[in-house]
Design an enzyme around this catalytic site. Structure first.
Site, PDB file in Angstrom:
ATOM      1  N   GLY A  88       0.752  -0.394   0.173  1.00  0.00           N
ATOM      2  CA  GLY A  88       0.182  -0.027  -0.077  1.00  0.00           C
ATOM      3  C   GLY A  88       1.073   1.065  -0.204  1.00  0.00           C
ATOM      4  O   GLY A  88       2.053   1.031  -0.592  1.00  0.00           O
ATOM      5  N   ASN A  89      -0.075   2.588   0.004  1.00  0.00           N
ATOM      6  CA  ASN A  89       0.594   3.774   0.128  1.00  0.00           C
ATOM      7  C   ASN A  89       0.270   4.420   1.211  1.00  0.00           C
ATOM      8  O   ASN A  89      -0.430   4.277   2.159  1.00  0.00           O
ATOM      9  CB  ASN A  89       0.716   4.840  -1.383  1.00  0.00           C
ATOM     10  CG  ASN A  89      -0.016   4.633  -1.523  1.00  0.00           C
ATOM     11  OD1 ASN A  89      -0.735   5.469  -0.856  1.00  0.00           O
ATOM     12  ND2 ASN A  89      -0.918   4.275  -2.887  1.00  0.00           N
ATOM     13  N   ARG A  90       1.150   5.722   1.794  1.00  0.00           N
ATOM     14  CA  ARG A  90       0.536   6.687   2.859  1.00  0.00           C
ATOM     15  C   ARG A  90      -0.945   7.683   2.340  1.00  0.00           C
ATOM     16  O   ARG A  90      -0.754   8.121   3.345  1.00  0.00           O
ATOM     17  CB  ARG A  90       1.742   6.848   3.781  1.00  0.00           C
ATOM     18  CG  ARG A  90       3.177   6.162   3.999  1.00  0.00           C
ATOM     19  CD  ARG A  90       3.851   7.199   4.837  1.00  0.00           C
ATOM     20  NE  ARG A  90       5.303   6.692   4.504  1.00  0.00           N
ATOM     21  CZ  ARG A  90       5.817   5.794   5.119  1.00  0.00           C
ATOM     22  NH1 ARG A  90       4.588   5.768   6.490  1.00  0.00           N
ATOM     23  NH2 ARG A  90       6.656   5.116   6.028  1.00  0.00           N
TER      24      ARG A  90
END
Ligand code: C5P
Length: 280
Positions: A88-90
């Site tokens: 995923g990412n932030r």
């Protein structure tokens, strides 16, 4: 309305609610869940977010985007590695959410396509929930059929694991490294081509922001790109952005709360929509 289940379903209540609706009242539907008596059923007061959403929709309905359909994607995608893990990412979804609310305030009919990062309690309206880039592509492609505007605020993963494991990946004795093979995801905003629809994208970069954003504006066929520094904007409530257009010089904005930035972006979206309609 908020009341006990049987009162809510009573024919007299149904008739009266229908009369109010026909008189032009907007009803914030009550929800299912625990009621004041402790019993469970229909009739629970709508959530604070759904009440706020209804108020915003009513106050905005004569706005500059009244009658237009806007699709907004928000949040970071999740690419499954196995049933419990993902890449995923932030992204917190804050910017997408702020844009969706700004579009509601402008009177638009909004479809929000959101990943689990997006806090539904800050939205209150209907939402199409997705996790992966592939699912987001499917949802956005369906939603834009009727749309006048697509705003891709989501942080879409560029790659996904080639073959997610059907079972939880286990550590193997003596194995200190594992390899993942990743395949490229489709570029959603690039492949969606709908004549007459206004397309807006985002560029969050750590290096060469303006050059990268400018080239994405062209390669993805966008009408506007919102360029900002990746490290400073992701996960923050504020952002300093430059709006880059195909038809006029860029506009560098001061650092703003994302809701204020969303209002600025929506003013440009409105201009682009009205321009397009004038030339249609
Ligand atoms: O190429 P990059 O990921 O930096 O582009 C960012 C813009 O493109 C954002 O608007 C994002 O939502 C969109 N995008 C997309 N599909 C992808 C990757 C990015 O629509 N696979």
């Amino acid at each position: 309305p908020a009341m006990e289940h049987h009162m809510w379903h009573h024919p007299a209540t149904r008739r009266n609610v229908e009369t109010l609706r026909q008189d032009g009242a907007t009803i914030v539907e009550s929800e299912r869940g625990y009621l004041a008596s402790g019993a469970q059923g229909d009739g629970r007061l709508g959530s604070r977010a759904s009440i706020l959403f209804a108020v915003r929709s009513v106050l905005g309905r004569a706005g500059q985007l009244s009658g237009r359909r806007v699709v907004v994607s928000a949040g970071g995608t999740r690419e499954a590695l196995d049933p419990v893990r993902y890449i995923g990412n932030r992204s917190s979804g804050t910017m997408g959410l702020a844009l969706a609310l700004a579009a509601v305030d402008a009177g638009a009919n909004v479809t929000l396509v959101a990943t689990p990062a997006v806090d539904g309690e800050r939205w209150g309206g209907p939402v199409v929930e997705v996790e992966s880039a592939t699912a987001m592509q499917q949802a956005v492609t369906g939603a834009v059929e009727e749309a006048d505007v697509l705003i891709m605020a989501a942080a879409v993963s560029d790659f996904r694991p080639r073959t997610p494991s059907a079972r939880k990946i286990k550590k193997q004795a003596g194995e200190d490294t594992i390899s993942l093979e990743l395949v490229k995801n489709p570029d959603i905003v690039k492949v969606i081509e709908k004549p007459g629809m206004v397309k807006i994208g985002f560029a969050a970069e750590t290096d060469n922001l303006m050059v990268n954003a400018q080239s994405k504006l062209v390669s993805k066929g966008l009408d506007m790109i919102v360029a900002n520094d990746a490290v400073r904007t992701i996960g923050s409530d504020r952002s300093q952005a430059t709006l880059i257009f195909g038809d006029r010089p860029p506009a560098e904005l001061p650092e703003l709360d994302k809701h204020d930035l969303a209002a600025r972006v929506m003013a440009e979206v409105t201009r682009l929509v009205h321009d397009r309609e004038r030339h249609a």
